[in-house]
Design a protein around this motif. Structure first.
Motif, PDB file in Angstrom:
ATOM      1  N   LEU A 123      75.634  15.065  28.947  1.00 36.78           N
ATOM      2  CA  LEU A 123      76.824  14.561  29.638  1.00 36.78           C
ATOM      3  C   LEU A 123      77.527  13.493  28.813  1.00 36.78           C
ATOM      4  CD1 LEU A 123      75.597  14.346  33.349  1.00 36.78           C
ATOM      5  CD2 LEU A 123      76.811  16.199  32.193  1.00 36.78           C
ATOM      6  N   LEU A 124      76.751  12.666  28.123  1.00 38.54           N
ATOM      7  CA  LEU A 124      77.338  11.638  27.267  1.00 38.54           C
ATOM      8  C   LEU A 124      78.096  12.284  26.116  1.00 38.54           C
ATOM      9  CD1 LEU A 124      77.770   8.767  26.314  1.00 38.54           C
ATOM     10  CD2 LEU A 124      75.459   8.779  25.355  1.00 38.54           C
ATOM     11  N   GLN A 125      77.555  13.355  25.562  1.00 37.69           N
ATOM     12  CA  GLN A 125      78.236  14.044  24.471  1.00 37.69           C
ATOM     13  C   GLN A 125      79.507  14.730  24.960  1.00 37.69           C
ATOM     14  OE1 GLN A 125      75.628  16.585  22.267  1.00 37.69           O
ATOM     15  NE2 GLN A 125      74.174  14.950  21.798  1.00 37.69           N
ATOM     16  N   VAL A 126      79.444  15.310  26.157  1.00 35.82           N
ATOM     17  CA  VAL A 126      80.637  15.950  26.717  1.00 35.82           C
ATOM     18  C   VAL A 126      81.737  14.920  26.945  1.00 35.82           C
ATOM     19  CG1 VAL A 126      81.554  17.150  28.740  1.00 35.82           C
ATOM     20  CG2 VAL A 126      79.362  17.843  27.777  1.00 35.82           C
TER      21      VAL A 126
ATOM     22  N   THR B 130      72.437   7.449  31.035  1.00 35.66           N
ATOM     23  CA  THR B 130      71.578   8.370  30.300  1.00 35.66           C
ATOM     24  C   THR B 130      70.208   7.783  30.026  1.00 35.66           C
ATOM     25  OG1 THR B 130      73.504   9.383  29.238  1.00 35.66           O
ATOM     26  CG2 THR B 130      71.370   9.750  28.208  1.00 35.66           C
ATOM     27  N   MET B 131      70.169   6.552  29.519  1.00 38.92           N
ATOM     28  CA  MET B 131      68.915   5.967  29.048  1.00 38.92           C
ATOM     29  C   MET B 131      68.102   5.305  30.164  1.00 38.92           C
ATOM     30  SD  MET B 131      70.112   4.364  25.390  1.00 38.92           S
ATOM     31  CE  MET B 131      68.403   4.104  24.909  1.00 38.92           C
ATOM     32  N   VAL B 132      68.764   4.799  31.191  1.00 36.82           N
ATOM     33  CA  VAL B 132      68.064   4.078  32.261  1.00 36.82           C
ATOM     34  C   VAL B 132      67.901   4.939  33.507  1.00 36.82           C
ATOM     35  CG1 VAL B 132      68.072   2.040  33.742  1.00 36.82           C
ATOM     36  CG2 VAL B 132      68.922   1.877  31.391  1.00 36.82           C
ATOM     37  N   LEU B 133      68.977   5.600  33.899  1.00 30.60           N
ATOM     38  CA  LEU B 133      68.948   6.371  35.143  1.00 30.60           C
ATOM     39  C   LEU B 133      68.526   7.820  34.944  1.00 30.60           C
ATOM     40  CD1 LEU B 133      72.208   4.959  36.777  1.00 30.60           C
ATOM     41  CD2 LEU B 133      69.845   4.159  37.028  1.00 30.60           C
ATOM     42  N   GLY B 134      68.377   8.237  33.684  1.00 33.94           N
ATOM     43  CA  GLY B 134      67.827   9.563  33.414  1.00 33.94           C
ATOM     44  C   GLY B 134      68.806  10.715  33.479  1.00 33.94           C
TER      45      GLY B 134
ATOM     46  N   ALA C 262      77.082   8.774  21.363  1.00 30.81           N
ATOM     47  CA  ALA C 262      76.591   9.997  22.001  1.00 30.81           C
ATOM     48  C   ALA C 262      75.623  10.761  21.109  1.00 30.81           C
ATOM     49  CB  ALA C 262      77.769  10.896  22.376  1.00 30.81           C
ATOM     50  N   GLY C 263      75.594  10.423  19.826  1.00 29.70           N
ATOM     51  CA  GLY C 263      74.734  11.163  18.913  1.00 29.70           C
ATOM     52  C   GLY C 263      75.235  12.571  18.661  1.00 29.70           C
ATOM     53  N   ALA C 264      76.536  12.776  18.818  1.00 26.16           N
ATOM     54  CA  ALA C 264      77.132  14.105  18.642  1.00 26.16           C
ATOM     55  C   ALA C 264      77.406  14.328  17.162  1.00 26.16           C
ATOM     56  CB  ALA C 264      78.412  14.226  19.464  1.00 26.16           C
TER      57      ALA C 264
END
Length: 352
Positions: A129-132, A120-124, A160-162
């Protein structure tokens, strides 16, 4: 590292299933669910599953504007319809198996979360998707038998910040661990929700409220505009057809976007009748005698408020697998419940 069958099941649900969405292969999760049903269920359940898929294929093409939809929207309409039918009929997909925690699952979840953060943070990759993926990870807290394992599961929500899932964790373990509290809170809440769902005035009031938020520049990452577009449209009992909500939002804001509220999507696409049925099914499961069914359903119900649960097979599959599992944890020295033949206890019976 040798895993028992129940430990392997835990690894599949809490590591492999969420990994599907991060690898952009969400439909593999449906294959995992089908494999469990084919291996463990009776032929009548196989036929039910095939019937659901056929019904989803047919229903997803009933929208008046289906032919004008983009291929992406058509695919999402099919995906959403499959997910909704599985959610509504999940109780009748009769199969069962045991799930237990393991060191392999612990390691797998940590690796999965690290990969997800890098992706998420490096590859964009999209943060959604992280939350899912975190949904399946958080459900590991139902299986976890130690504080360390529970903390690994809860970490998924914070990484995930969910925020809605963090709220769901607090609510579930504070109020829904005991069925008496679940019944006391669920029944009136369900009655209120059903009443509001069938009242046109509810959508008018929601439209006014969202308009005020938009005027005050409170956009909630764009959700205010998405929701306003849906509640401002005419309420129908049988909906406008699968994919209509996504198409309306795309016409409103100018680009493809999911609704980020499954209750509004169900109302707009499938109608008030289906929304009421969904609320009843969720309320029924939240008041279940099974601890892990109540908590897992509450997680799902909260996530549907701001997420796109039906668009991601991994969420529905991990939920259904947990719903049909018999959760087992290692036998501790002191217990208050009857031990099983394999030296384990069902969730909620272990007390140190």
């Amino acid at each position: 590292m040798r895993l028992s069958r129940s430990e392997l099941n835990g690894f599949v649900i809490h590591v492999l299933v969420p990994a599907c969405v991060l690898l952009d292969a969400g439909f593999i999760a449906y294959g995992i669910l089908a494999a469990y049903i084919l291996r463990l269920a009776k032929p009548v359940t196989w036929l039910l599953l095939l019937g659901l898929v056929a019904a989803a294929w047919w229903l997803s093409q009933l929208a008046p504007g289906y032919a004008a939809m983009s291929q992406q929207t058509q695919f999402n309409a099919l995906n959403t319809t499959v997910g909704l039918l599985l959610l509504l009929s999940g109780h009748w997909l009769k199969f069962g198996f045991r799930v237990a925690p393991s060191t392999m699952t612990d390691i797998g979840i940590v690796v999965l979360l690290v990969f997800a953060v890098i992706d998420t943070m490096v590859l964009g990759a999209p943060a959604a998707l992280l939350q899912v993926a975190s949904f399946s990870v958080i459900l590991y807290m139902l299986v976890a038998d130690t504080k360390l394992r529970k903390s690994i599961a809860v970490a998924g929500a914070f990484v995930a910040g969910a925020r809605v899932l963090i709220l769901a964790i607090v609510a579930s373990w504070t109020f829904f661990r005991w069925r008496s509290f679940a019944l006391a809170l669920t029944i009136p809440a369900l009655c209120i929700a059903v009443y509001l769902a069938v009242q046109p005035e509810s959508y008018q009031e929601a439209s006014l409220f969202l308009t005020e938020l938009r005027n005050d520049r409170i956009l909630l990452k764009g959700r205010t505009n998405f929701w306003l577009a849906l509640v401002s449209s005419q309420m129908t009992f049988f909906g406008n057809g699968a994919g209509s909500a996504v198409m309306l939002i795309e016409q409103t804001i100018g680009f493809y976007q999911l609704p980020h509220n499954e209750y509004l999507r169900i109302m707009f696409d499938y109608g008030v009748v289906t929304l009421v049925a969904t609320l009843i099914v969720l309320g029924w499961q939240v008041s279940s005698q099974s601890n892990h069914r109540r908590v897992a359903t509450l997680f799902l119900a909260f996530y549907m408020l701001t997420g796109n649960v039906l668009s991601f097979p991994t969420v529905i599959v991990s939920y259904l697998l947990i719903m049909h599992s018999e959760i087992r944890v290692p036998l501790k020295r002191k217990t208050t419940g009857p031990a099983t033949a394999n030296g384990s206890l069902e969730l909620g019976q272990v007390r140190a």
